[in-house]
Scaffold this motif. Sequence first.
Motif, mmCIF file in Angstrom:
data_model
loop_
_atom_site.group_PDB
_atom_site.id
_atom_site.type_symbol
_atom_site.label_atom_id
_atom_site.label_comp_id
_atom_site.label_asym_id
_atom_site.label_seq_id
_atom_site.Cartn_x
_atom_site.Cartn_y
_atom_site.Cartn_z
ATOM 1 N N CYS A 1 28.680 58.602 -33.095
ATOM 2 C CA CYS A 1 28.098 57.412 -32.374
ATOM 3 C C CYS A 1 27.087 56.596 -33.055
ATOM 4 O O CYS A 1 27.171 55.331 -32.870
ATOM 5 C CB CYS A 1 27.993 57.911 -31.057
ATOM 6 N N ARG B 1 25.966 54.964 -27.405
ATOM 7 C CA ARG B 1 27.632 55.382 -27.096
ATOM 8 C C ARG B 1 28.102 54.072 -26.866
ATOM 9 O O ARG B 1 29.154 53.753 -27.263
ATOM 10 C CB ARG B 1 27.793 56.251 -26.201
ATOM 11 N N HIS C 1 33.121 54.335 -29.446
ATOM 12 C CA HIS C 1 33.988 55.398 -30.059
ATOM 13 C C HIS C 1 34.149 56.212 -28.482
ATOM 14 O O HIS C 1 33.439 57.207 -28.188
ATOM 15 C CB HIS C 1 33.171 56.200 -31.006
ATOM 16 N N HIS C 2 35.328 55.899 -28.019
ATOM 17 C CA HIS C 2 35.621 56.155 -26.717
ATOM 18 C C HIS C 2 35.635 57.666 -26.528
ATOM 19 O O HIS C 2 35.345 58.259 -25.626
ATOM 20 C CB HIS C 2 36.698 55.569 -25.958
ATOM 21 N N THR C 3 36.322 58.362 -27.466
ATOM 22 C CA THR C 3 36.836 59.679 -27.363
ATOM 23 C C THR C 3 35.495 60.547 -27.487
ATOM 24 O O THR C 3 35.260 61.330 -26.679
ATOM 25 C CB THR C 3 37.645 60.223 -28.713
ATOM 26 N N SER C 4 34.563 60.007 -28.474
ATOM 27 C CA SER C 4 33.311 61.004 -28.359
ATOM 28 C C SER C 4 32.527 60.696 -27.318
ATOM 29 O O SER C 4 31.747 61.509 -26.697
ATOM 30 C CB SER C 4 32.527 60.375 -29.520
ATOM 31 N N THR C 5 32.487 59.369 -26.759
ATOM 32 C CA THR C 5 31.738 59.212 -25.429
ATOM 33 C C THR C 5 31.964 60.108 -24.254
ATOM 34 O O THR C 5 31.363 60.538 -23.551
ATOM 35 C CB THR C 5 31.842 57.535 -24.991
ATOM 36 N N GLN C 6 33.362 60.149 -24.057
ATOM 37 C CA GLN C 6 33.995 60.840 -23.099
ATOM 38 C C GLN C 6 33.377 62.383 -23.267
ATOM 39 O O GLN C 6 33.196 63.024 -22.042
ATOM 40 C CB GLN C 6 35.600 60.829 -22.913
ATOM 41 N N ILE C 7 33.671 63.103 -24.409
ATOM 42 C CA ILE C 7 33.232 64.317 -24.513
ATOM 43 C C ILE C 7 31.748 64.355 -24.224
ATOM 44 O O ILE C 7 31.230 65.322 -23.683
ATOM 45 C CB ILE C 7 33.434 64.678 -25.886
#
Length: 217
Positions: free
Chosen positions: A97, A144, A149-155
């Motif tokens: 991120c 973030r 980078h939405h996938t990384s942010t959610q995790i």
Amino acid sequence: MTTSDTAQKRLGTLDDAITAIRSSILEGEFAPHQRLVEVDLCEQFGVSRAVVRNALLKLTSEGLVEHLPNRGARVRAISLDEAIEIVEARAALEALCARKAAERMTPEAREYLTELRAAIVDALESGDLAEYSMLHQRLDHYIRDLSAHHTSTQILERLQAQGARHQFRLSFRPGRAARSGPEHLEIIDALLAEDADAVEEATISHLKGVITAMRES
């Protein structure tokens, strides 16, 4: 009231319950292994039993709550070893991120980060640990958001919630801010320089320092 209005109201009530129970866990009001009795939570937060049940299911998926057969829900205890594993996983994602954020810098981002940097310096110099803790959380969230980078942010949001209790205790340990403060400033400086390699390295270095400090506890 229309069907859509009713659904929106119900959704808001569930979101409020999730936020309230999550905050109570992360802030230590509900201790590790403490039972979460649905009737008590309904009374405390002013919501229905169905809302509480759904909120607990959501928090179970986040790793903050666990369900025991025939005993109901309780706050899940995160061991030190698991908390360290969480930070190790975060390091890879936060470095990604940070790199993406450096590649997406804008004049508005530069202005925001410059102001945030000054505020962090002020908090460190005044010894205001609560303010410093809040500011470095703002930095984490902003990086973030800027990365998109939405996938990384959610995790990351899930991982950070699970490790929040250990992180909170660590942030108020004597001398910890003096070590972590310059690391956060280094991350900001690398972002302002739009140096993706440097900000990735600074992020990983900072989180390695977090792991070292956790092991020293």
